[in-house]
Write a protein that holds these residues in place. Structure first.
Motif, PDB file in Angstrom:
ATOM      1  N   GLU A  44     -21.456  -4.432  16.530  1.00 53.40           N
ATOM      2  CA  GLU A  44     -21.827  -5.707  17.242  1.00 53.40           C
ATOM      3  C   GLU A  44     -20.934  -6.716  17.051  1.00 53.40           C
ATOM      4  OE1 GLU A  44     -25.225  -3.777  18.857  1.00 53.40           O
ATOM      5  OE2 GLU A  44     -25.061  -6.038  18.912  1.00 53.40           O
ATOM      6  N   ARG A  45     -21.064  -7.676  18.008  1.00 51.44           N
ATOM      7  CA  ARG A  45     -20.111  -8.859  17.739  1.00 51.44           C
ATOM      8  C   ARG A  45     -20.964  -9.808  16.683  1.00 51.44           C
ATOM      9  NH1 ARG A  45     -18.244 -11.869  23.248  1.00 51.44           N
ATOM     10  NH2 ARG A  45     -17.782  -9.826  23.556  1.00 51.44           N
ATOM     11  N   GLU A  46     -20.257  -9.955  15.923  1.00 54.38           N
ATOM     12  CA  GLU A  46     -20.691 -10.824  14.762  1.00 54.38           C
ATOM     13  C   GLU A  46     -20.155 -12.174  14.556  1.00 54.38           C
ATOM     14  OE1 GLU A  46     -19.905  -8.908  11.147  1.00 54.38           O
ATOM     15  OE2 GLU A  46     -17.699  -9.040  11.371  1.00 54.38           O
ATOM     16  N   PHE A  47     -20.869 -12.943  14.004  1.00 54.98           N
ATOM     17  CA  PHE A  47     -20.529 -14.536  13.583  1.00 54.98           C
ATOM     18  C   PHE A  47     -19.527 -14.516  12.671  1.00 54.98           C
ATOM     19  CE2 PHE A  47     -21.285 -18.828  13.137  1.00 54.98           C
ATOM     20  CZ  PHE A  47     -21.137 -19.099  11.765  1.00 54.98           C
ATOM     21  N   VAL A  48     -18.492 -15.425  12.910  1.00 55.02           N
ATOM     22  CA  VAL A  48     -17.533 -15.742  11.800  1.00 55.02           C
ATOM     23  C   VAL A  48     -17.490 -17.083  11.370  1.00 55.02           C
ATOM     24  CG1 VAL A  48     -15.140 -16.001  11.598  1.00 55.02           C
ATOM     25  CG2 VAL A  48     -16.028 -14.245  12.972  1.00 55.02           C
ATOM     26  N   ALA A  49     -17.708 -18.029  12.303  1.00 57.69           N
ATOM     27  CA  ALA A  49     -17.771 -19.564  11.919  1.00 57.69           C
ATOM     28  C   ALA A  49     -18.080 -20.321  13.056  1.00 57.69           C
ATOM     29  CB  ALA A  49     -16.350 -19.885  11.227  1.00 57.69           C
ATOM     30  N   ALA A  50     -18.643 -21.604  12.908  1.00 59.01           N
ATOM     31  CA  ALA A  50     -19.192 -22.234  13.810  1.00 59.01           C
ATOM     32  C   ALA A  50     -18.838 -23.880  13.440  1.00 59.01           C
ATOM     33  CB  ALA A  50     -20.476 -22.233  14.112  1.00 59.01           C
ATOM     34  N   SER A  62     -18.699 -13.400   4.680  1.00 66.26           N
ATOM     35  CA  SER A  62     -17.666 -12.381   4.473  1.00 66.26           C
ATOM     36  C   SER A  62     -16.112 -13.165   4.744  1.00 66.26           C
ATOM     37  CB  SER A  62     -17.689 -11.382   5.493  1.00 66.26           C
ATOM     38  OG  SER A  62     -17.572 -11.908   6.879  1.00 66.26           O
ATOM     39  N   VAL A  63     -16.244 -14.385   5.223  1.00 65.71           N
ATOM     40  CA  VAL A  63     -15.150 -15.312   5.234  1.00 65.71           C
ATOM     41  C   VAL A  63     -15.080 -16.531   4.667  1.00 65.71           C
ATOM     42  CG1 VAL A  63     -14.834 -14.210   7.718  1.00 65.71           C
ATOM     43  CG2 VAL A  63     -15.802 -16.492   7.451  1.00 65.71           C
ATOM     44  N   LYS A  64     -16.005 -16.802   3.843  1.00 71.47           N
ATOM     45  CA  LYS A  64     -16.229 -17.887   3.368  1.00 71.47           C
ATOM     46  C   LYS A  64     -15.567 -18.217   2.147  1.00 71.47           C
ATOM     47  CE  LYS A  64     -20.466 -19.205   3.140  1.00 71.47           C
ATOM     48  NZ  LYS A  64     -22.047 -19.351   2.723  1.00 71.47           N
ATOM     49  N   GLY A  65     -14.330 -19.186   2.151  1.00 69.03           N
ATOM     50  CA  GLY A  65     -13.473 -19.437   1.127  1.00 69.03           C
ATOM     51  C   GLY A  65     -12.064 -18.933   1.733  1.00 69.03           C
ATOM     52  N   ARG A  66     -12.091 -18.325   2.926  1.00 71.35           N
ATOM     53  CA  ARG A  66     -10.958 -17.825   3.204  1.00 71.35           C
ATOM     54  C   ARG A  66     -10.383 -18.570   4.655  1.00 71.35           C
ATOM     55  NH1 ARG A  66     -10.326 -12.608   4.737  1.00 71.35           N
ATOM     56  NH2 ARG A  66     -12.514 -12.269   5.083  1.00 71.35           N
ATOM     57  N   GLN A  81      -8.476 -21.280  11.045  1.00 70.41           N
ATOM     58  CA  GLN A  81      -7.213 -20.981  10.110  1.00 70.41           C
ATOM     59  C   GLN A  81      -7.931 -19.653   9.349  1.00 70.41           C
ATOM     60  OE1 GLN A  81      -4.214 -22.309   9.782  1.00 70.41           O
ATOM     61  NE2 GLN A  81      -3.836 -20.463   8.132  1.00 70.41           N
ATOM     62  N   MET A  82      -7.123 -18.545   9.319  1.00 70.46           N
ATOM     63  CA  MET A  82      -7.466 -17.473   8.698  1.00 70.46           C
ATOM     64  C   MET A  82      -6.512 -17.313   7.410  1.00 70.46           C
ATOM     65  SD  MET A  82      -8.870 -15.120  11.715  1.00 70.46           S
ATOM     66  CE  MET A  82      -7.101 -14.777  12.336  1.00 70.46           C
ATOM     67  N   ASP A  83      -6.936 -17.161   6.115  1.00 69.38           N
ATOM     68  CA  ASP A  83      -6.099 -17.013   5.133  1.00 69.38           C
ATOM     69  C   ASP A  83      -6.576 -15.878   4.289  1.00 69.38           C
ATOM     70  OD1 ASP A  83      -5.903 -20.652   4.760  1.00 69.38           O
ATOM     71  OD2 ASP A  83      -4.415 -19.337   5.607  1.00 69.38           O
ATOM     72  N   GLY A  84      -5.798 -15.096   3.498  1.00 70.07           N
ATOM     73  CA  GLY A  84      -6.080 -14.117   2.805  1.00 70.07           C
ATOM     74  C   GLY A  84      -6.799 -12.878   3.813  1.00 70.07           C
ATOM     75  N   LEU A  85      -6.127 -12.572   4.676  1.00 73.65           N
ATOM     76  CA  LEU A  85      -6.629 -11.604   5.709  1.00 73.65           C
ATOM     77  C   LEU A  85      -6.863 -10.265   4.891  1.00 73.65           C
ATOM     78  CD1 LEU A  85      -4.944 -12.870   8.964  1.00 73.65           C
ATOM     79  CD2 LEU A  85      -7.603 -12.516   8.570  1.00 73.65           C
ATOM     80  N   LYS A  86      -7.723  -9.565   5.279  1.00 68.83           N
ATOM     81  CA  LYS A  86      -8.066  -8.294   4.845  1.00 68.83           C
ATOM     82  C   LYS A  86      -8.246  -7.326   6.002  1.00 68.83           C
ATOM     83  CE  LYS A  86     -11.212 -10.165   1.447  1.00 68.83           C
ATOM     84  NZ  LYS A  86     -12.358 -10.130   0.776  1.00 68.83           N
ATOM     85  N   PRO A  87      -7.739  -5.904   5.785  1.00 66.72           N
ATOM     86  CA  PRO A  87      -8.224  -5.045   6.972  1.00 66.72           C
ATOM     87  C   PRO A  87      -9.373  -5.009   7.649  1.00 66.72           C
ATOM     88  CG  PRO A  87      -7.059  -4.123   5.262  1.00 66.72           C
ATOM     89  CD  PRO A  87      -7.280  -5.365   4.552  1.00 66.72           C
ATOM     90  N   ASP A  88     -10.637  -5.427   7.066  1.00 65.55           N
ATOM     91  CA  ASP A  88     -11.934  -5.414   7.484  1.00 65.55           C
ATOM     92  C   ASP A  88     -12.074  -6.668   8.510  1.00 65.55           C
ATOM     93  OD1 ASP A  88     -13.813  -4.280   4.590  1.00 65.55           O
ATOM     94  OD2 ASP A  88     -12.654  -3.352   5.938  1.00 65.55           O
ATOM     95  N   ASP A  89     -11.006  -7.560   8.527  1.00 66.41           N
ATOM     96  CA  ASP A  89     -10.975  -8.738   9.432  1.00 66.41           C
ATOM     97  C   ASP A  89     -10.429  -8.160  10.882  1.00 66.41           C
ATOM     98  OD1 ASP A  89      -9.816 -10.759   6.764  1.00 66.41           O
ATOM     99  OD2 ASP A  89     -11.967 -10.508   7.548  1.00 66.41           O
TER     100      ASP A  89
END
Length: 124
Positions: A44-50, A62-66, A81-89
């Motif tokens: 499903e389409r999931e929330f990342v940030a607003a 899952s993205v807080k702090g990164r 701005q996406m830092d510390g990216l992971k394969p799950d991103d």
């Protein structure tokens, strides 16, 4: 007609960074709220940030702090701005804008306008 155009996606190694942009037309980025969502195959389409009109940010756990959401009113553009990216991103990232002040910033159905999406791929 409101138009949202994402850019900045690409391929990056785990631990790397990317900055996504969302340029808005016929919509003020300082109005109500805008957000980022993502969708990977079979999910499903999931929330990342607003970000609210007041600049208060909201993040998925899952993205807080990164990840950091921001906007430039003069350029009428929102950023992620996406830092510390992971394969799950890895996903297609969508920009969204609300026509009213959302009751729930995490709910994709509270947003009325969507961009076409930009692919982010994080290799391990």
């Amino acid at each position: 007609q409101v138009q949202l155009a994402e850019s900045g996606g690409g391929l990056v190694q785990a631990g790397g960074s990317l900055r996504l942009s969302c340029a808005a037309s016929r919509y003020s980025v300082s109005r109500y709220a805008m957000g980022w969502f993502r969708q990977s195959p079979g999910k499903e389409r999931e929330f990342v940030a607003a970000i609210r009109w007041s600049r208060i940010p909201y993040y998925a756990d899952s993205v807080k702090g990164r990840f950091t959401i921001s906007r430039d009113n003069a350029k009428n553009t929102m950023y992620l701005q996406m830092d510390g990216l992971k394969p799950d991103d890895t996903a297609v990232y969508y920009c969204a804008a609300a026509a009213n002040d959302p009751r729930n910033y995490y709910n994709r159905y509270e947003y009325d306008y969507w961009g076409q999406g930009t692919q982010v791929t994080v290799s391990s």
